[in-house]
Design a protein around this motif. Structure first.
Motif, PDB file in Angstrom:
ATOM      1  N   ALA A  74       0.832  -1.204   0.000  1.00 33.62           N
ATOM      2  CA  ALA A  74       0.000   0.000   0.000  1.00 33.62           C
ATOM      3  C   ALA A  74       0.865   1.252   0.000  1.00 33.62           C
ATOM      4  O   ALA A  74       0.602   2.219  -0.730  1.00 33.62           O
ATOM      5  CB  ALA A  74      -0.931  -0.004   1.212  1.00 33.62           C
ATOM      6  N   LEU A  75       1.933   1.243   0.816  1.00 29.19           N
ATOM      7  CA  LEU A  75       2.837   2.389   0.850  1.00 29.19           C
ATOM      8  C   LEU A  75       3.629   2.509  -0.449  1.00 29.19           C
ATOM      9  O   LEU A  75       3.976   3.614  -0.870  1.00 29.19           O
ATOM     10  CB  LEU A  75       3.803   2.277   2.035  1.00 29.19           C
ATOM     11  CG  LEU A  75       3.290   2.799   3.373  1.00 29.19           C
ATOM     12  CD1 LEU A  75       4.275   2.467   4.485  1.00 29.19           C
ATOM     13  CD2 LEU A  75       3.046   4.306   3.320  1.00 29.19           C
ATOM     14  N   ALA A  76       3.909   1.363  -1.073  1.00 30.71           N
ATOM     15  CA  ALA A  76       4.603   1.392  -2.362  1.00 30.71           C
ATOM     16  C   ALA A  76       3.776   2.167  -3.370  1.00 30.71           C
ATOM     17  O   ALA A  76       4.300   2.934  -4.184  1.00 30.71           O
ATOM     18  CB  ALA A  76       4.844  -0.029  -2.860  1.00 30.71           C
ATOM     19  N   ALA A  77       2.456   1.961  -3.319  1.00 33.69           N
ATOM     20  CA  ALA A  77       1.558   2.678  -4.220  1.00 33.69           C
ATOM     21  C   ALA A  77       1.290   4.087  -3.726  1.00 33.69           C
ATOM     22  O   ALA A  77       0.975   4.985  -4.509  1.00 33.69           O
ATOM     23  CB  ALA A  77       0.237   1.910  -4.346  1.00 33.69           C
ATOM     24  N   THR A  78       1.414   4.302  -2.400  1.00 33.07           N
ATOM     25  CA  THR A  78       1.100   5.603  -1.806  1.00 33.07           C
ATOM     26  C   THR A  78       2.305   6.529  -1.801  1.00 33.07           C
ATOM     27  O   THR A  78       2.229   7.682  -2.216  1.00 33.07           O
ATOM     28  CB  THR A  78       0.588   5.409  -0.363  1.00 33.07           C
ATOM     29  OG1 THR A  78      -0.536   4.537  -0.384  1.00 33.07           O
ATOM     30  CG2 THR A  78       0.175   6.731   0.250  1.00 33.07           C
ATOM     31  N   VAL A  79       3.439   6.025  -1.273  1.00 39.00           N
ATOM     32  CA  VAL A  79       4.659   6.827  -1.238  1.00 39.00           C
ATOM     33  C   VAL A  79       5.269   6.803  -2.632  1.00 39.00           C
ATOM     34  O   VAL A  79       6.104   5.969  -2.955  1.00 39.00           O
ATOM     35  CB  VAL A  79       5.663   6.277  -0.200  1.00 39.00           C
ATOM     36  CG1 VAL A  79       6.914   7.152  -0.169  1.00 39.00           C
ATOM     37  CG2 VAL A  79       5.026   6.238   1.176  1.00 39.00           C
ATOM     38  N   GLY A  80       4.822   7.690  -3.460  1.00 37.96           N
ATOM     39  CA  GLY A  80       5.276   7.716  -4.847  1.00 37.96           C
ATOM     40  C   GLY A  80       5.716   9.102  -5.259  1.00 37.96           C
ATOM     41  O   GLY A  80       6.131   9.913  -4.428  1.00 37.96           O
ATOM     42  N   THR A  81       5.589   9.381  -6.520  1.00 37.20           N
ATOM     43  CA  THR A  81       6.021  10.681  -7.021  1.00 37.20           C
ATOM     44  C   THR A  81       5.167  11.814  -6.485  1.00 37.20           C
ATOM     45  O   THR A  81       5.552  12.976  -6.574  1.00 37.20           O
ATOM     46  CB  THR A  81       5.974  10.696  -8.561  1.00 37.20           C
ATOM     47  OG1 THR A  81       4.658  10.376  -8.992  1.00 37.20           O
ATOM     48  CG2 THR A  81       6.944   9.697  -9.138  1.00 37.20           C
ATOM     49  N   GLY A  82       4.006  11.483  -5.915  1.00 41.23           N
ATOM     50  CA  GLY A  82       3.189  12.519  -5.300  1.00 41.23           C
ATOM     51  C   GLY A  82       3.923  13.205  -4.169  1.00 41.23           C
ATOM     52  O   GLY A  82       3.722  14.395  -3.905  1.00 41.23           O
ATOM     53  N   ASN A  83       4.796  12.462  -3.485  1.00 39.57           N
ATOM     54  CA  ASN A  83       5.572  13.032  -2.391  1.00 39.57           C
ATOM     55  C   ASN A  83       6.653  13.984  -2.883  1.00 39.57           C
ATOM     56  O   ASN A  83       7.146  14.820  -2.127  1.00 39.57           O
ATOM     57  CB  ASN A  83       6.221  11.909  -1.576  1.00 39.57           C
ATOM     58  CG  ASN A  83       5.220  10.952  -0.997  1.00 39.57           C
ATOM     59  OD1 ASN A  83       4.765  10.042  -1.686  1.00 39.57           O
ATOM     60  ND2 ASN A  83       4.852  11.148   0.243  1.00 39.57           N
ATOM     61  N   ILE A  84       7.052  13.833  -4.131  1.00 34.53           N
ATOM     62  CA  ILE A  84       8.090  14.688  -4.706  1.00 34.53           C
ATOM     63  C   ILE A  84       7.485  15.653  -5.722  1.00 34.53           C
ATOM     64  O   ILE A  84       7.495  16.868  -5.541  1.00 34.53           O
ATOM     65  CB  ILE A  84       9.186  13.836  -5.377  1.00 34.53           C
ATOM     66  CG1 ILE A  84       9.879  12.955  -4.324  1.00 34.53           C
ATOM     67  CG2 ILE A  84      10.210  14.720  -6.070  1.00 34.53           C
ATOM     68  CD1 ILE A  84      10.923  12.018  -4.887  1.00 34.53           C
ATOM     69  N   ALA A  85       6.944  15.101  -6.801  1.00 35.10           N
ATOM     70  CA  ALA A  85       6.359  15.938  -7.848  1.00 35.10           C
ATOM     71  C   ALA A  85       5.030  16.536  -7.399  1.00 35.10           C
ATOM     72  O   ALA A  85       4.712  17.689  -7.716  1.00 35.10           O
ATOM     73  CB  ALA A  85       6.154  15.117  -9.119  1.00 35.10           C
ATOM     74  N   ILE A 367       4.170  -0.942  -9.416  1.00 26.86           N
ATOM     75  CA  ILE A 367       3.832  -2.335  -9.122  1.00 26.86           C
ATOM     76  C   ILE A 367       2.655  -2.425  -8.153  1.00 26.86           C
ATOM     77  O   ILE A 367       1.837  -3.346  -8.230  1.00 26.86           O
ATOM     78  CB  ILE A 367       5.047  -3.130  -8.594  1.00 26.86           C
ATOM     79  CG1 ILE A 367       5.607  -2.518  -7.312  1.00 26.86           C
ATOM     80  CG2 ILE A 367       6.119  -3.215  -9.654  1.00 26.86           C
ATOM     81  CD1 ILE A 367       6.786  -3.299  -6.728  1.00 26.86           C
ATOM     82  N   GLY A 368       2.553  -1.442  -7.231  1.00 31.95           N
ATOM     83  CA  GLY A 368       1.424  -1.442  -6.310  1.00 31.95           C
ATOM     84  C   GLY A 368       0.109  -1.193  -7.016  1.00 31.95           C
ATOM     85  O   GLY A 368      -0.887  -1.901  -6.807  1.00 31.95           O
ATOM     86  N   TRP A 369       0.093  -0.207  -7.889  1.00 30.51           N
ATOM     87  CA  TRP A 369      -1.149   0.136  -8.593  1.00 30.51           C
ATOM     88  C   TRP A 369      -1.508  -0.886  -9.670  1.00 30.51           C
ATOM     89  O   TRP A 369      -2.682  -1.035 -10.009  1.00 30.51           O
ATOM     90  CB  TRP A 369      -1.046   1.538  -9.194  1.00 30.51           C
ATOM     91  CG  TRP A 369      -1.536   2.563  -8.221  1.00 30.51           C
ATOM     92  CD1 TRP A 369      -0.820   3.191  -7.254  1.00 30.51           C
ATOM     93  CD2 TRP A 369      -2.873   3.050  -8.108  1.00 30.51           C
ATOM     94  NE1 TRP A 369      -1.630   4.051  -6.543  1.00 30.51           N
ATOM     95  CE2 TRP A 369      -2.891   3.981  -7.055  1.00 30.51           C
ATOM     96  CE3 TRP A 369      -4.061   2.796  -8.803  1.00 30.51           C
ATOM     97  CZ2 TRP A 369      -4.037   4.663  -6.663  1.00 30.51           C
ATOM     98  CZ3 TRP A 369      -5.210   3.483  -8.407  1.00 30.51           C
ATOM     99  CH2 TRP A 369      -5.204   4.397  -7.363  1.00 30.51           C
TER     100      TRP A 369
END
Length: 454
Positions: A74-85, A367-369
């Protein structure tokens, strides 16, 4: 393309108008109050049961993967480019004040994510081949007796995977690699597509094994880099926080390359980017949690609270502080380029930290999504349709890598909103189930009391 973008903007403005923003935050407030502020008052216990038990293997209950593998997926899908971009885009359009509204959405979003995970465990199913499947489409069907709404969610969920979980990710990492190392976006897209294909063919067990290694590693490197910049410029933190809080209620005047923002823009992009980064209310993460080994829905729900905390209140906050502290917000840059500029300004080779983070964040999100999309497709058409889904999902990684940032972010925003609507309706309808399960766990004869006495 321009005509399509105009149509998408019209739909996006409707989807992300005040009604949905109020529904998202309102659902979080309602669940926070209904569970007696458990996500806040029991936060110490939440951390004890999650952060301090990350690598515990000896769990009781049924499931395919460990609780940590579920939360890692879940975090793999959550902690993504949204945290940066995503944070960079929120600040570039909504101003520094957007960060405050990200925090607000996250504080109440912890209860929302908690409720989603509880329902995912309550209404999950075991397939004939021994797999555990669940998520909004199942609790809308079995719990709310609204299969049509479950179908609507599955349609939006499967479609959203091509935006939020695919093209946005490959686009951001391709842009960063092109800026930092002058690598052709097409090459980046092809390599990402091959790597994702190699992992996803192994199903949730393979995904879980990969994400439980990648997620802690990638988060630790990025957090460490951000903290070094913050500590090195600690005297600027009070000013940065002051800017965030003041702009949250006034908007931001145009300075340097920054075009300025209004209060409405600050709230809208803060909440929208907050939902994009922590996915509280989207209904995506419960799909992964449904496969977890656990003895009680609430025990797994605690990981939902941890997810939102780690994603938004820790990682996104670090990104935001670095951007505001270094003055990068005035450069006129957007998305990952803004965050890269800020890290470069704050520390030598800071841009490489961002690029490194983007590569791993994007790969883990992909991979999460892909797993989320497969479960939605399976719900709609059966397990045999998964192979056709992969035949579309994998090539679109390459398409996203060479696409335009604003166009892809706009599409992802629209799909996020459409996906959230049926899920939020389900959460409100099934809130009595969430409350009952919470009372069962934290009541005088519940698991919480027995653990505290032992």
């Amino acid at each position: 393309m321009d005509r399509l973008m105009e149509i998408n903007k019209f739909v996006n403005d409707l989807v992300w108008g005040w009604p949905l923003l109020i529904l998202i935050v309102g659902t979080g407030i309602f669940l926070t109050v209904s569970t007696r502020f458990m996500s806040l008052t029991k936060f110490g216990y939440v951390m004890k049961q999650t952060f301090f038990k990350m690598f515990k293997k000896d769990q009781v209950g049924e499931g395919e993967i460990t609780a940590f593998q579920a939360v890692s997926t879940a975090l793999a899908a959550t902690v993504g480019t949204g945290n940066i971009a995503g944070v960079g885009t929120a600040i570039a359009i909504g101003g520094p004040g957007a960060v405050f509204w990200m925090w607000v959405a996250a504080l109440f979003g912890m209860a929302t994510k908690y409720g989603e995970v509880v329902l995912a465990i309550e209404y999950r199913e075991k397939t004939e081949d021994g797999r555990f499947v669940g998520g909004p489409m199942y609790y809308l069907t079995k719990g709310a007796n609204m299969k049509w709404l479950g179908i609507v969610f599955a349609v939006f969920g499967a479609t959203a995977t091509f935006g939020i979980g695919n093209m946005v990710q490959s686009n951001s990492v391709a842009a960063s690699l092109n800026t930092t190392f002058n690598i052709d976006p097409l090459v980046t897209g092809i390599v990402l597509a091959i790597l994702v294909a190699l992992v996803t063919v192994g199903g949730i067990k393979k995904i879980g094994k990969v994400t439980e290694v990648i997620v802690p590693f990638m988060a630790a490197i990025y957090i460490l880099g951000g903290l070094i910049i913050i500590v090195a410029n600690i005297e600027l933190v009070p000013s940065a926080l002051g800017t965030i809080f003041s702009d949250a209620f006034t908007g931001t005047a145009a300075t340097g390359g920054f075009v300025g923002s209004t209060l409405a823009m600050s709230i809208r992009y803060g909440v929208a980017r907050g939902v994009f980064t922590n996915e509280a209310g989207l209904g995506s993460a419960p799909i992964a949690h449904a496969a977890a080994t656990t003895d009680h829905p609430v025990r797994q729900g605690l990981w939902g609270i941890f997810e939102v905390f780690a994603d938004t209140l820790v990682i996104c906050t670090i990104t935001a502080l670095v951007i505001v502290m270094t003055g990068a917000v005035d450069t006129g840059l957007d998305g990952a380029a803004l965050t890269t500029s800020a890290f470069n300004e704050g520390i030598m080779f800071g841009g490489y930290i961002v690029t490194f983070g983007l590569i791993f964040f994007a790969f883990s999100t992909l991979i999460g999504w892909s797993y989320y999309g497969e479960r939605c497709i399976e719900f709609l058409f059966g397990p045999k349709a998964i192979i056709f889904y992969r035949m579309v999902f994998i090539p679109l990684i390459v398409v996203g890598a060479v696409g335009g940032l604003r166009a892809i972010w706009a599409l992802a925003d629209t799909l996020n909103g459409l996906m959230a609507l049926p899920n939020l309706i389900g959460l409100l309808i099934l809130s009595p189930v969430i409350i009952k399960s919470t009372k069962d766990y934290f009541g005088k004869d519940g698991i919480y009391q027995r653990e505290e006495k032992s």
